[in-house]
Design a protein around this motif. Structure first.
Motif, short mmCIF file in Angstrom:
data_model
loop_
_atom_site.label_atom_id
_atom_site.label_comp_id
_atom_site.label_asym_id
_atom_site.label_seq_id
_atom_site.Cartn_x
_atom_site.Cartn_y
_atom_site.Cartn_z
N TRP A 61 45.27 -4.39 25.95
CA TRP A 61 44.36 -5.52 25.81
C TRP A 61 44.94 -6.78 26.47
O TRP A 61 44.21 -7.52 27.15
N LEU B 164 36.06 -10.50 25.39
CA LEU B 164 37.45 -10.06 25.31
C LEU B 164 37.87 -9.79 23.86
O LEU B 164 38.62 -8.85 23.59
N ASP C 238 36.37 -6.58 23.18
CA ASP C 238 37.11 -5.54 23.90
C ASP C 238 38.28 -5.04 23.06
O ASP C 238 38.58 -3.84 23.03
N PHE C 239 38.95 -5.98 22.39
CA PHE C 239 40.07 -5.58 21.53
C PHE C 239 39.57 -4.67 20.41
O PHE C 239 40.19 -3.63 20.13
N LEU D 111 38.78 -1.18 21.89
CA LEU D 111 39.99 -0.41 22.18
C LEU D 111 40.61 0.12 20.88
O LEU D 111 41.04 1.27 20.80
#
Length: 231
Positions: A157, A183, A186-187, A190
């Motif tokens: 990340w 973002l 996105d973390f 993931l």
């Protein structure tokens, strides 16, 4: 009639002034495009005097980078209170403040510049990445060394954040605020993919998500994914 007398700066004061001037110039243009003559002129001193404080442009660039690296690392610091998604949202806002303020210098550092490749520069870049990594683990309540999958998630990340910022600088085609939220999500994505294969990480993630508000970035991502799957 009185005549103004310029105050003589001490050695450390003058060094700090030159670093500040260099950072200001690097924030607008790549360090490759900034000359020692320009730095000297902006500081109000002669070119030879710059070399009295720094052996050359490379050493001045590294000193400026050190100050910038400390600043950038501090952007990941956040009180460990409240929902994780909200904390990461504030971290991303401060990170992109830095990218906005030091765009060309940030890009030169990550893509290549006069000091890139030197051991000192690489160590500084690594120190910023490690500071970000340590802060992420602290926010998740995990001690180092972290479980293998979680380390992969966090370090991947951080790399994604760096590369996204570089792409964004080249045209800024995505609104900054949207990118900051993306973002953060996105973390979460993931982490969720890794958690599907790791029960320990899944338990940690469930505990973190349980504190998320209905209007938080993680909840927003879940809602969007459900809506996408339903179409």
């Amino acid at each position: 009639m009185t005549t103004g007398v310029r105050r003589r700066m001490g050695v450390e004061e003058r060094r700090q002034q030159l670093i500040g001037v260099a950072l200001e110039l690097f924030s607008r243009r790549s360090p490759d495009e900034v000359s020692i003559d320009e730095i000297a002129s902006r500081a109000g001193i002669s070119r030879p005097l710059v070399y009295h404080y720094f052996p050359g442009k490379l050493s001045l660039y590294e000193a400026a980078l050190r100050r910038a690296a400390e600043d950038l690392a501090s952007r990941f610091e956040e009180p460990q209170k409240g929902p994780l998604g909200s904390r990461l949202r504030r971290v991303m806002a401060r990170f992109f403040d830095f990218v906005d303020e030091h765009g060309p210098g940030f890009a030169a550092l990550m893509r290549g510049g006069p000091a890139v490749g030197s051991s000192a520069t690489n160590a500084l870049i690594d120190s910023v990445r490690q500071a970000a990594y340590d802060q992420m683990l602290a926010h998740m309540g995990v001690a180092d060394p972290a479980p293998a999958r979680l380390e992969l998630v966090v370090r991947s990340w951080i790399s994604l954040v760096e590369s996204t910022a570089l792409i964004w600088l080249d045209g800024r085609r995505v609104p900054r605020e949207e990118l900051e939220v993306q973002l953060v999500q996105d973390f979460a994505a993931l982490a969720a993919v890794a958690a599907a294969r790791d029960e320990e990480l899944a338990a940690l993630l469930r505990g973190l998500i349980g504190n998320e508000p209905g209007d938080g970035p993680f909840t927003d991502l879940a809602t969007r994914l459900i809506s996408l799957a339903a179409r």
